[in-house]
Design a protein around this motif. Structure first.
Motif, PDB file in Angstrom:
ATOM      1  N   GLY A 139       0.780  -1.230   0.000  1.00 39.38           N
ATOM      2  CA  GLY A 139       0.000   0.000   0.000  1.00 39.38           C
ATOM      3  C   GLY A 139       0.811   1.280   0.000  1.00 39.38           C
ATOM      4  O   GLY A 139       0.262   2.361   0.193  1.00 39.38           O
ATOM      5  N   ARG A 140       2.088   1.193  -0.231  1.00 40.06           N
ATOM      6  CA  ARG A 140       2.938   2.382  -0.278  1.00 40.06           C
ATOM      7  C   ARG A 140       2.761   3.075  -1.626  1.00 40.06           C
ATOM      8  O   ARG A 140       2.905   2.456  -2.678  1.00 40.06           O
ATOM      9  N   LEU A 141       2.438   4.357  -1.603  1.00 39.71           N
ATOM     10  CA  LEU A 141       2.214   5.119  -2.824  1.00 39.71           C
ATOM     11  C   LEU A 141       3.524   5.749  -3.285  1.00 39.71           C
ATOM     12  O   LEU A 141       4.211   6.414  -2.508  1.00 39.71           O
TER      13      LEU A 141
ATOM     14  N   ARG B 291       0.156  15.657  -0.275  1.00 41.09           N
ATOM     15  CA  ARG B 291      -0.895  16.195  -1.151  1.00 41.09           C
ATOM     16  C   ARG B 291      -1.206  15.229  -2.296  1.00 41.09           C
ATOM     17  O   ARG B 291      -2.357  15.002  -2.651  1.00 41.09           O
ATOM     18  N   LYS B 292      -0.161  14.658  -2.867  1.00 37.71           N
ATOM     19  CA  LYS B 292      -0.362  13.726  -3.974  1.00 37.71           C
ATOM     20  C   LYS B 292      -0.985  12.419  -3.481  1.00 37.71           C
ATOM     21  O   LYS B 292      -1.815  11.823  -4.164  1.00 37.71           O
ATOM     22  N   ARG B 293      -0.577  11.950  -2.295  1.00 34.97           N
ATOM     23  CA  ARG B 293      -1.197  10.734  -1.729  1.00 34.97           C
ATOM     24  C   ARG B 293      -2.697  10.934  -1.587  1.00 34.97           C
ATOM     25  O   ARG B 293      -3.485  10.037  -1.901  1.00 34.97           O
ATOM     26  N   GLU B 294      -3.109  12.103  -1.136  1.00 36.35           N
ATOM     27  CA  GLU B 294      -4.541  12.393  -0.991  1.00 36.35           C
ATOM     28  C   GLU B 294      -5.240  12.347  -2.348  1.00 36.35           C
ATOM     29  O   GLU B 294      -6.366  11.865  -2.456  1.00 36.35           O
ATOM     30  N   GLN B 295      -4.581  12.824  -3.384  1.00 35.44           N
ATOM     31  CA  GLN B 295      -5.143  12.829  -4.734  1.00 35.44           C
ATOM     32  C   GLN B 295      -5.371  11.404  -5.255  1.00 35.44           C
ATOM     33  O   GLN B 295      -6.352  11.148  -5.957  1.00 35.44           O
ATOM     34  N   TYR B 296      -4.458  10.481  -4.927  1.00 39.03           N
ATOM     35  CA  TYR B 296      -4.525   9.132  -5.487  1.00 39.03           C
ATOM     36  C   TYR B 296      -5.118   8.087  -4.548  1.00 39.03           C
ATOM     37  O   TYR B 296      -5.399   6.977  -4.972  1.00 39.03           O
ATOM     38  N   ARG B 297      -5.330   8.417  -3.294  1.00 42.18           N
ATOM     39  CA  ARG B 297      -5.862   7.439  -2.346  1.00 42.18           C
ATOM     40  C   ARG B 297      -7.158   6.864  -2.883  1.00 42.18           C
ATOM     41  O   ARG B 297      -8.038   7.565  -3.344  1.00 42.18           O
ATOM     42  N   GLY B 298      -7.273   5.531  -2.866  1.00 43.64           N
ATOM     43  CA  GLY B 298      -8.493   4.854  -3.310  1.00 43.64           C
ATOM     44  C   GLY B 298      -8.597   4.626  -4.810  1.00 43.64           C
ATOM     45  O   GLY B 298      -9.557   4.025  -5.270  1.00 43.64           O
ATOM     46  N   LYS B 299      -7.613   5.087  -5.564  1.00 46.55           N
ATOM     47  CA  LYS B 299      -7.678   4.923  -7.028  1.00 46.55           C
ATOM     48  C   LYS B 299      -6.971   3.668  -7.514  1.00 46.55           C
ATOM     49  O   LYS B 299      -6.976   3.385  -8.694  1.00 46.55           O
ATOM     50  N   PHE B 300      -6.349   2.933  -6.609  1.00 43.81           N
ATOM     51  CA  PHE B 300      -5.612   1.723  -6.985  1.00 43.81           C
ATOM     52  C   PHE B 300      -6.308   0.490  -6.451  1.00 43.81           C
ATOM     53  O   PHE B 300      -6.892   0.508  -5.380  1.00 43.81           O
ATOM     54  N   GLU B 301      -6.188  -0.593  -7.218  1.00 41.83           N
ATOM     55  CA  GLU B 301      -6.647  -1.912  -6.772  1.00 41.83           C
ATOM     56  C   GLU B 301      -5.413  -2.791  -6.613  1.00 41.83           C
ATOM     57  O   GLU B 301      -4.620  -2.892  -7.536  1.00 41.83           O
ATOM     58  N   VAL B 302      -5.261  -3.379  -5.457  1.00 43.18           N
ATOM     59  CA  VAL B 302      -4.102  -4.275  -5.240  1.00 43.18           C
ATOM     60  C   VAL B 302      -4.617  -5.666  -4.971  1.00 43.18           C
ATOM     61  O   VAL B 302      -5.596  -5.870  -4.316  1.00 43.18           O
TER      62      VAL B 302
END
Length: 90
Positions: free
Chosen positions: A54-56, A79-90
């Motif tokens: 889960g490391r961005l 700021r970027k982590r907030e932008q991408y949080r929840g957009k990935f499927e692992v």
């Protein structure tokens, strides 16, 4: 998916606290392309990626001789982590 590793790119990633294994995980976990640009006579691609834990990450790579070569990678800033949080499927 094949990767091109040598002491140079492994050490560069390590300076940013990223392992080769994390870079490979990010590439396998459906990274999100941000942009492409030519640098040093080759096309480089910047992606947002997530590791199996889960490391961005932000990662830059190129394709050489049909293999993915890591140029750099570093942990995403808040700021970027907030932008991408929840957009990935692992």
């Amino acid at each position: 998916m094949e990767f091109e590793w040598d002491a140079g790119n492994r050490e560069h990633l390590a300076r940013h606290g990223i392992s080769a294994a994390e870079f490979e995980q990010g590439m396998r976990n459906k990274p999100i392309q941000e942009f492409e640009a030519e640098a040093g006579g080759e096309l480089r691609t910047k992606v947002a990626a997530i590791t199996d834990r889960g490391r961005l990450l932000e990662m830059v790579y190129t394709i050489r001789r049909g293999r993915i070569r890591a140029i750099t990678a570093f942990p995403m800033k808040r700021r970027k982590r907030e932008q991408y949080r929840g957009k990935f499927e692992v």
